[in-house]
Design an enzyme around this catalytic site. Structure first.
Site, PDB file in Angstrom:
ATOM      1  N   LYS A 119      24.988 -12.383  -7.111  1.00 58.03           N
ATOM      2  CA  LYS A 119      24.533 -13.791  -7.145  1.00 58.03           C
ATOM      3  C   LYS A 119      25.550 -14.693  -6.451  1.00 58.03           C
ATOM      4  O   LYS A 119      25.182 -15.566  -5.672  1.00 58.03           O
ATOM      5  CB  LYS A 119      24.362 -14.263  -8.600  1.00 58.03           C
ATOM      6  CG  LYS A 119      22.988 -13.977  -9.173  1.00 58.03           C
ATOM      7  CD  LYS A 119      22.062 -15.181  -9.018  1.00 58.03           C
ATOM      8  CE  LYS A 119      20.594 -14.829  -9.028  1.00 58.03           C
ATOM      9  NZ  LYS A 119      20.103 -14.193 -10.198  1.00 58.03           N
ATOM     10  N   LYS A 204      12.972  -1.898  -3.420  1.00 61.26           N
ATOM     11  CA  LYS A 204      12.081  -1.643  -4.560  1.00 61.26           C
ATOM     12  C   LYS A 204      10.968  -2.686  -4.610  1.00 61.26           C
ATOM     13  O   LYS A 204      11.123  -3.811  -4.109  1.00 61.26           O
ATOM     14  CB  LYS A 204      12.868  -1.564  -5.868  1.00 61.26           C
ATOM     15  CG  LYS A 204      13.395  -2.845  -6.434  1.00 61.26           C
ATOM     16  CD  LYS A 204      13.968  -2.579  -7.835  1.00 61.26           C
ATOM     17  CE  LYS A 204      14.161  -3.889  -8.564  1.00 61.26           C
ATOM     18  NZ  LYS A 204      14.548  -3.739  -9.953  1.00 61.26           N
ATOM     19  N   LYS A 207       8.755  -8.576  -7.852  1.00 62.32           N
ATOM     20  CA  LYS A 207       7.869  -9.742  -7.927  1.00 62.32           C
ATOM     21  C   LYS A 207       8.463 -10.950  -7.216  1.00 62.32           C
ATOM     22  O   LYS A 207       7.781 -11.931  -6.974  1.00 62.32           O
ATOM     23  CB  LYS A 207       7.501 -10.064  -9.380  1.00 62.32           C
ATOM     24  CG  LYS A 207       8.656 -10.236 -10.334  1.00 62.32           C
ATOM     25  CD  LYS A 207       8.165 -10.168 -11.786  1.00 62.32           C
ATOM     26  CE  LYS A 207       9.320  -9.975 -12.756  1.00 62.32           C
ATOM     27  NZ  LYS A 207       8.906  -9.483 -14.058  1.00 62.32           N
TER      28      LYS A 207
HETATM   29  P1  AMP Z   1      12.101  -6.917 -13.987  1.00 59.72           P
HETATM   30  O1  AMP Z   1      10.897  -7.063 -13.137  1.00 59.72           O
HETATM   31  O2  AMP Z   1      13.353  -6.808 -13.163  1.00 59.72           O
HETATM   32  O3  AMP Z   1      12.170  -7.896 -15.117  1.00 59.72           O
HETATM   33  O4  AMP Z   1      11.986  -5.477 -14.655  1.00 59.72           O
HETATM   34  C1  AMP Z   1      11.265  -5.163 -15.810  1.00 59.72           C
HETATM   35  C2  AMP Z   1      11.256  -3.657 -15.960  1.00 59.72           C
HETATM   36  O5  AMP Z   1      10.504  -3.056 -14.899  1.00 59.72           O
HETATM   37  C3  AMP Z   1      12.640  -3.007 -15.911  1.00 59.72           C
HETATM   38  O6  AMP Z   1      12.702  -1.944 -16.865  1.00 59.72           O
HETATM   39  C4  AMP Z   1      12.749  -2.476 -14.516  1.00 59.72           C
HETATM   40  O7  AMP Z   1      13.587  -1.363 -14.381  1.00 59.72           O
HETATM   41  C5  AMP Z   1      11.306  -2.091 -14.214  1.00 59.72           C
HETATM   42  N1  AMP Z   1      11.048  -2.230 -12.763  1.00 59.72           N
HETATM   43  C6  AMP Z   1      11.163  -3.348 -12.021  1.00 59.72           C
HETATM   44  N2  AMP Z   1      10.842  -3.107 -10.729  1.00 59.72           N
HETATM   45  C7  AMP Z   1      10.531  -1.783 -10.643  1.00 59.72           C
HETATM   46  C8  AMP Z   1      10.129  -0.910  -9.591  1.00 59.72           C
HETATM   47  N3  AMP Z   1       9.956  -1.334  -8.337  1.00 59.72           N
HETATM   48  N4  AMP Z   1       9.885   0.390  -9.881  1.00 59.72           N
HETATM   49  C9  AMP Z   1      10.025   0.832 -11.147  1.00 59.72           C
HETATM   50  N5  AMP Z   1      10.404   0.070 -12.190  1.00 59.72           N
HETATM   51  C10 AMP Z   1      10.662  -1.220 -11.954  1.00 59.72           C
END
Ligand code: AMP
Ligand code: TRP
Length: 338
Positions: A119, A204, A207
């Protein structure tokens, strides 16, 4: 396996209204499996306090996202009878324990964490980064430690945060010569569950990506899914093989297929043996559509029944607060507040 996992805790930020396919395959789908195999109910939190570190989230958007995320978890198959689903800010113990743990945590340690350094690199030291971004991992440690968690299923990017939670817990236990906190173990997401961007298969699926063609959300309509998968970046080799490094685009599609069908990569390879890339894309989009159709419909029904969602979150709050209260009381006794 069942006994070893013990108490599971995990969290998802309501920073976007709906999870994408990566969140679903990497986090939510495995959670739906844990709820059937652990004797103690897994605890899953919509971590709204964490989402406050995102400055662009307006109050009305945040309020809506909390409901949307709760409805998404239920629509994806989390069963409120088999797990505890709650909104983090409804259990004030998280904020209270965070302050207590902050007093035992050094600035140096927090400043050494990757997420913070990234960050700072991105926004610059002079940008006046909010303290919440620095403190975020201590809040996460509180989430985990309040529930005497044994296992925290997370993605690779959260490993340092779990290590911090372990160090905070053992540091506290040592300082007060006690066993107040369980030392949690991380359960790292399997490689095959890491879903990549459809536009840039080296990154990856995320969102926060500006290009909506890079991700599929769990509420996308069939024609949106078809369009996104058809446009997915692959390569010019017409023979389908699995090689995440040399052929990330094709391998990402095969991973999605295998995960949604609950089959191994080699079973999927057998299924697509005689196909070309376009046929693979059609099969992948049909599989996603088929998988997400009932989820989208259920989500729609749930969003039309806010009263039910409120009742469910209130039930979750009660169950979570009961455990959190017990831990916080022991912490307060141990450090001399009561
Ligand atoms: P976040 O979107 O970063 O709040 O992630 C929420 C959960 O989704 C966490 O456990 C992440 O590890 C999982 N996650 C986020 N993006 C991915 C992705 N592209 N592939 C697999 N798991 C993901
Ligand atoms: N920081 C996690 C993420 O961004 C979300 C989270 C908050 C979490 N508290 C948690 C995950 C506790 C596991 C346990 O994905």
């Amino acid at each position: 396996m069942t006994v070893k996992l013990g108490r599971i805790f995990s969290g998802i930020q309501p920073s976007a209204a709906t999870p994408h396919l990566g969140n679903y395959i990497g986090a939510i789908k495995p959670w739906t499996q844990y709820q059937h195999i652990t004797p103690l109910k897994p605890i899953l939190s919509v971590v709204d306090l964490h989402a406050l570190t995102n400055p662009s989230l307006t109050p009305s958007k945040l309020r809506d996202n909390i409901f949307q995320m709760t409805a998404s978890l239920l629509a994806c198959g989390l069963d409120p009878q088999k797990c505890v689903i709650f909104q983090q800010s409804m259990v004030p113990h998280h904020s209270e324990l965070t302050w207590i743990l902050t007093c035992g945590c050094t600035l140096n340690r927090l400043q050494s964490l990757h997420a913070w350094r990234e960050k700072v690199k991105k926004l610059g030291k002079g940008a006046g980064l909010p303290l919440g971004v620095l403190m975020y991992p201590v809040l996460m440690a509180s989430d985990i430690l309040l529930y005497q968690t044994n296992t925290v299923p997370v993605g690779e990017d959260q490993v340092q945060h779990i290590e911090l939670a372990r160090d905070i817990a053992s540091g506290f236990n040592q300082k007060f010569n006690s066993h107040v906190f369980n030392i949690p173990e991380k359960l790292i997401q399997e490689e095959s569950n890491r879903i990549k961007s459809l536009r840039d298969p080296l990154a990856k699926m995320s969102k926060s990506d500006d290009n909506q063609f890079s991700y599929v959300t769990i509420l996308d309509e069939p024609d949106q899914i078809q369009a996104k998968v058809r446009k997915a970046v692959t390569d010019s080799n017409p023979v389908l093989t699995f090689d995440s490094e040399a052929r990330p685009g094709v391998s990402n599609l095969i991973n999605i297929l295998a995960s949604l069908k609950n089959q191994s990569i080699s079973d999927s390879l057998q299924e697509i043996e005689s196909m070309n890339t376009l046929q693979l894309k059609n099969l992948v989009s049909d599989t996603i559509v088929e998988h997400l159709n009932p989820i989208r419909k259920e989500h729609h029904l749930l969003m039309n029944d806010k009263a039910y969602l409120c009742t469910l979150l209130e039930d979750g709050r009660k169950e979570a607060a009961e455990i959190a209260e017990r831990t916080l009381k022991i912490v307060k006794q141990t450090i001399g507040l009561i």
